[in-house]
Design a protein around this motif. Structure first.
Motif, mmCIF file in Angstrom:
data_model
loop_
_atom_site.group_PDB
_atom_site.id
_atom_site.type_symbol
_atom_site.label_atom_id
_atom_site.label_comp_id
_atom_site.label_asym_id
_atom_site.label_seq_id
_atom_site.Cartn_x
_atom_site.Cartn_y
_atom_site.Cartn_z
ATOM 1 N N VAL A 37 4.326 12.768 -4.541
ATOM 2 C CA VAL A 37 5.513 12.068 -4.059
ATOM 3 C C VAL A 37 5.077 10.981 -3.083
ATOM 4 O O VAL A 37 4.025 11.069 -2.443
ATOM 5 C CB VAL A 37 6.493 13.042 -3.368
ATOM 6 N N THR A 38 5.873 9.946 -2.971
ATOM 7 C CA THR A 38 5.578 8.844 -2.065
ATOM 8 C C THR A 38 5.887 9.265 -0.637
ATOM 9 O O THR A 38 7.019 9.627 -0.309
ATOM 10 C CB THR A 38 6.402 7.607 -2.441
ATOM 11 N N ALA A 39 4.859 9.216 0.203
ATOM 12 C CA ALA A 39 5.034 9.614 1.596
ATOM 13 C C ALA A 39 5.179 8.411 2.520
ATOM 14 O O ALA A 39 5.845 8.486 3.548
ATOM 15 C CB ALA A 39 3.849 10.466 2.052
ATOM 16 N N GLU A 40 4.555 7.292 2.147
ATOM 17 C CA GLU A 40 4.587 6.128 3.031
ATOM 18 C C GLU A 40 4.351 4.864 2.217
ATOM 19 O O GLU A 40 3.537 4.844 1.299
ATOM 20 C CB GLU A 40 3.509 6.262 4.114
ATOM 21 N N ILE A 41 5.074 3.816 2.535
ATOM 22 C CA ILE A 41 4.899 2.510 1.907
ATOM 23 C C ILE A 41 4.596 1.498 3.007
ATOM 24 O O ILE A 41 5.365 1.351 3.954
ATOM 25 C CB ILE A 41 6.147 2.081 1.110
ATOM 26 N N GLU A 42 3.468 0.838 2.874
ATOM 27 C CA GLU A 42 3.049 -0.117 3.896
ATOM 28 C C GLU A 42 2.797 -1.470 3.243
ATOM 29 O O GLU A 42 2.086 -1.563 2.238
ATOM 30 C CB GLU A 42 1.772 0.378 4.580
ATOM 31 N N GLU A 43 3.380 -2.505 3.797
ATOM 32 C CA GLU A 43 3.188 -3.857 3.293
ATOM 33 C C GLU A 43 2.348 -4.641 4.291
ATOM 34 O O GLU A 43 2.656 -4.680 5.480
ATOM 35 C CB GLU A 43 4.529 -4.564 3.071
ATOM 36 N N THR A 44 1.278 -5.220 3.796
ATOM 37 C CA THR A 44 0.387 -5.996 4.654
ATOM 38 C C THR A 44 0.268 -7.412 4.107
ATOM 39 O O THR A 44 0.355 -7.639 2.896
ATOM 40 C CB THR A 44 -1.009 -5.353 4.722
ATOM 41 N N ARG B 233 0.861 -1.182 0.000
ATOM 42 C CA ARG B 233 0.000 0.000 0.000
ATOM 43 C C ARG B 233 0.896 1.229 0.000
ATOM 44 O O ARG B 233 1.706 1.418 0.902
ATOM 45 C CB ARG B 233 -0.904 0.010 1.230
ATOM 46 N N ILE B 234 0.771 2.032 -1.038
ATOM 47 C CA ILE B 234 1.617 3.216 -1.201
ATOM 48 C C ILE B 234 0.763 4.460 -0.986
ATOM 49 O O ILE B 234 -0.258 4.651 -1.650
ATOM 50 C CB ILE B 234 2.268 3.241 -2.596
ATOM 51 N N LEU B 235 1.185 5.285 -0.034
ATOM 52 C CA LEU B 235 0.490 6.531 0.266
ATOM 53 C C LEU B 235 1.251 7.684 -0.375
ATOM 54 O O LEU B 235 2.442 7.880 -0.122
ATOM 55 C CB LEU B 235 0.391 6.741 1.777
ATOM 56 N N GLN B 236 0.559 8.435 -1.221
ATOM 57 C CA GLN B 236 1.181 9.566 -1.896
ATOM 58 C C GLN B 236 0.515 10.866 -1.464
ATOM 59 O O GLN B 236 -0.656 10.885 -1.088
ATOM 60 C CB GLN B 236 1.071 9.416 -3.424
ATOM 61 N N LYS B 237 1.282 11.945 -1.534
ATOM 62 C CA LYS B 237 0.744 13.262 -1.226
ATOM 63 C C LYS B 237 1.334 14.277 -2.201
ATOM 64 O O LYS B 237 2.399 14.062 -2.796
ATOM 65 C CB LYS B 237 1.060 13.659 0.213
#
Length: 207
Positions: free
Chosen positions: A145-152, A112-116
């Protein structure tokens, strides 16, 4: 003539004050016009229909297209059984394809990639007409830009098991439809002989 000959107050309750509405009820209604009297959807509307499984169908309210389709429907038991088997077989195939696609795309992790949106400053050199040299100018632009990368952890096997469970129910319906067709064929292929056999059995049980 009085505007409200029945002299009834609206039976609805106010949500803000939690007390009965003080408006007069509309003649022929138990509520006032603010609480739905004279409004709402027309009778026999289909606004609440979601799947159509339990939808009420009124013969006198059919559209011309529905009436035309109704006339083409065969009431022959064998044709009905054949159509049911075809439809269930098609649904069975679609579910098997879904299981195949789930197996092909199965993965142990899901990213899950969070962009802002951020302001990017780019310094560039331009010619200075006054001095004849060069100068640095900062240009700004908006960019994601990519702010956070979450792997679940993601287990597609749960989806596969759910489809397989539903597939079992569909195949059970198909088996019952095939058994019904076989029973109809053994009774001569039509409802007349089946009815005759049932009546004969009842008459015989009385003697």
């Amino acid at each position: 003539m009085a505007r409200n000959p029945e002299k009834k107050r609206c039976k609805a309750r106010s949500k803000q004050r939690d007390e009965q509405c003080k408006n007069w009820a509309k003649p022929g209604w138990d509520v006032c016009r603010f609480h739905g009297a004279g409004g709402g959807a027309p009778q026999r509307n289909t606004n609440a229909v979601k799947t159509g499984e339990f939808q009420s169908i009124w013969m006198d309210a059919l559209t011309p297209e529905q009436a035309e389709v109704l006339e083409t429907i065969s009431l022959d038991p064998l044709q009905q059984a054949d159509e049911e088997i075809r439809l269930i077989t098609l649904r069975e195939r679609e579910m098997l394809l879904r299981i195949r696609d789930l197996n092909a795309g199965r993965t142990d992790k899901q990213r899950r990639i969070l962009q802002k949106r951020a302001t990017i400053k780019d310094p560039i050199k331009v010619d200075d007409e006054k001095t004849g040299g060069t100068k640095t100018v900062v240009l700004t632009r908006e960019e994601l830009v990519t702010a956070e990368i979450e792997e679940t952890e993601y287990r597609a096997i749960e989806d596969i098991l759910a489809v397989e469970e539903a597939l079992t129910r569909v195949q059970d319906k198909k088996l019952k439809a095939i058994q019904l067709k076989a029973q109809l064929l053994s009774n001569g292929g039509g409802p007349e002989k089946q009815i005759t056999v049932r009546r004969w059995s009842r008459d015989k049980s009385r003697t």
